[in-house]
Enzyme design. Structure first.
Site, PDB file in Angstrom:
ATOM      1  N   GLY A  10      30.112 -16.444  38.112  1.00  0.00           N
ATOM      2  CA  GLY A  10      28.653 -16.491  38.137  1.00  0.00           C
ATOM      3  C   GLY A  10      28.067 -15.183  37.628  1.00  0.00           C
ATOM      4  O   GLY A  10      28.794 -14.246  37.279  1.00  0.00           O
ATOM      5  N   ALA A  60      26.872 -19.882  46.107  1.00  0.00           N
ATOM      6  CA  ALA A  60      25.681 -20.416  46.773  1.00  0.00           C
ATOM      7  C   ALA A  60      25.194 -21.662  46.045  1.00  0.00           C
ATOM      8  O   ALA A  60      25.461 -21.850  44.857  1.00  0.00           O
ATOM      9  CB  ALA A  60      24.569 -19.375  46.808  1.00  0.00           C
ATOM     10  N   TYR A  61      24.479 -22.489  46.768  1.00  0.00           N
ATOM     11  CA  TYR A  61      23.765 -23.619  46.175  1.00  0.00           C
ATOM     12  C   TYR A  61      22.334 -23.132  45.936  1.00  0.00           C
ATOM     13  O   TYR A  61      21.567 -22.935  46.882  1.00  0.00           O
ATOM     14  CB  TYR A  61      23.777 -24.817  47.114  1.00  0.00           C
ATOM     15  N   THR A 101      19.118 -13.972  50.385  1.00  0.00           N
ATOM     16  CA  THR A 101      17.960 -14.126  49.508  1.00  0.00           C
ATOM     17  C   THR A 101      16.647 -13.749  50.180  1.00  0.00           C
ATOM     18  O   THR A 101      16.522 -13.793  51.412  1.00  0.00           O
ATOM     19  CB  THR A 101      17.869 -15.597  49.047  1.00  0.00           C
ATOM     20  N   TYR A 127      16.280 -24.704  51.006  1.00  0.00           N
ATOM     21  CA  TYR A 127      17.143 -23.665  50.467  1.00  0.00           C
ATOM     22  C   TYR A 127      17.080 -22.401  51.339  1.00  0.00           C
ATOM     23  O   TYR A 127      18.101 -21.855  51.746  1.00  0.00           O
ATOM     24  CB  TYR A 127      16.737 -23.333  49.032  1.00  0.00           C
ATOM     25  N   LYS A 131      20.098 -20.745  53.647  1.00  0.00           N
ATOM     26  CA  LYS A 131      20.580 -19.377  53.438  1.00  0.00           C
ATOM     27  C   LYS A 131      20.441 -18.545  54.718  1.00  0.00           C
ATOM     28  O   LYS A 131      21.312 -17.719  55.026  1.00  0.00           O
ATOM     29  CB  LYS A 131      19.821 -18.715  52.286  1.00  0.00           C
TER      30      LYS A 131
END
Length: 284
Positions: A10, A60-61, A101, A127, A131
């Site tokens: 990534g 992560a998604y 995040t 999301y 997280k």
């Protein structure tokens, strides 16, 4: 040190592999094909093979809008995955670096000052909730943890991978004469190259815990896009719009600027201003 980077292909993972290799660490990079963090057996198998002393989880998604309709997918990767890693690290008494995040904030729609680590989270999207759950698992289970909240990541791997905001704007700026960009969401876009250097500095300390780490300054997505076009020499008619006009499935924080003073105090290291970081990225 034996370090395993999960999500090594990534944007952040690629830069971490490059940055940490210069310190002569024994690095192992694991992709999604080599480890599925949602599966405890996969975690045990992959990590037993690499025998790390420190794990950095960048997996992560990140599909913020899609997470609203598939919360089970978001929570599997962003919450249960970090839980599996935390259990493994606690069992084997090794350190875990977990990337989180700015989207753990957003409930306070009137916020105007940068968030500190001690401020109460309040995610407003699936999301963000997933997280935050991942953060809590890591912090509750794994004694030796660094949890790093960051914002608006972009890196060179995005040029050939799933893209990033900078690459998307460069593409749209060449395809269209006019764009409408949100101008009431404040954040700090962050270069994965700079974040990698920050992580390199942080893991050299024994100051475990929760940290906010971004480039310096703050901006809106509209100003960020305009700066991208200015630096790239593209002429695009820009229309500033409000969040409500964009009508995305997931809510975004109106203000999610992070206060990085604690990180700078502990490491003596600070990241460049977001405009300087952007210029470096574009020149690369």
């Amino acid at each position: 040190m034996r370090i395993t980077v999960i999500g090594s292909q990534g944007q952040l993972g690629c830069d971490l592999m490059s940055t940490l290799s210069s310190d002569r660490h024994q690095l192992t990079g694991l992709t999604h094909q080599q480890i599925t963090i949602e599966d405890a057996d996969s975690v045990e198998s992959a990590l037993t093979e690499s025998q790390p002393e420190l794990i950095i989880n960048t997996a992560a998604y990140n599909k913020v809008d899609q997470a609203e309709s598939t919360p089970e997918v978001a929570f599997a990767t962003n919450a249960l995955g970090p839980r599996n890693l935390a259990l493994y690290c606690q069992k084997h008494k090794i350190r875990l670096v977990h990337i989180s995040t700015d989207y753990v904030f957003g409930f306070d729609s009137t916020r105007k000052s940068a968030y500190r680590e001690t401020d109460l989270p309040g995610p407003i999207s699936v999301y963000g909730q997933s997280k935050l759950a991942g953060e809590y698992f890591v912090r509750a289970i794994c004694a030796q943890h660094f949890v790093i909240r960051t914002c608006g990541l972009y890196g060179t791997a995005g040029k050939s991978g799933n893209g990033n905001f900078v690459e998307t704007m460069l593409r749209l700026g060449q395809e269209r004469d006019e764009l409408s960009i949100i101008n009431d969401q404040y954040c700090t876009p962050t270069s994965t190259l700079d974040l990698s250097a920050a992580i390199k500095n942080l893991i050299q300390t024994d100051r475990l815990g929760l940290y906010h780490v971004t480039n310096e300054g703050q901006t809106t997505w509209f100003e960020f896009a305009q700066t991208i076009f200015d630096f790239a020499g593209l002429t695009v008619k820009m229309n500033p719009i409000l969040t409500e006009q964009y009508n995305a499935p997931a809510e975004r924080p109106r203000f999610s600027v992070l206060d990085c003073a604690q990180f700078k105090k502990v490491t003596g290291f600070s990241l460049p201003h977001w405009k300087e970081a952007l210029q470096t990225y574009l020149e690369s």
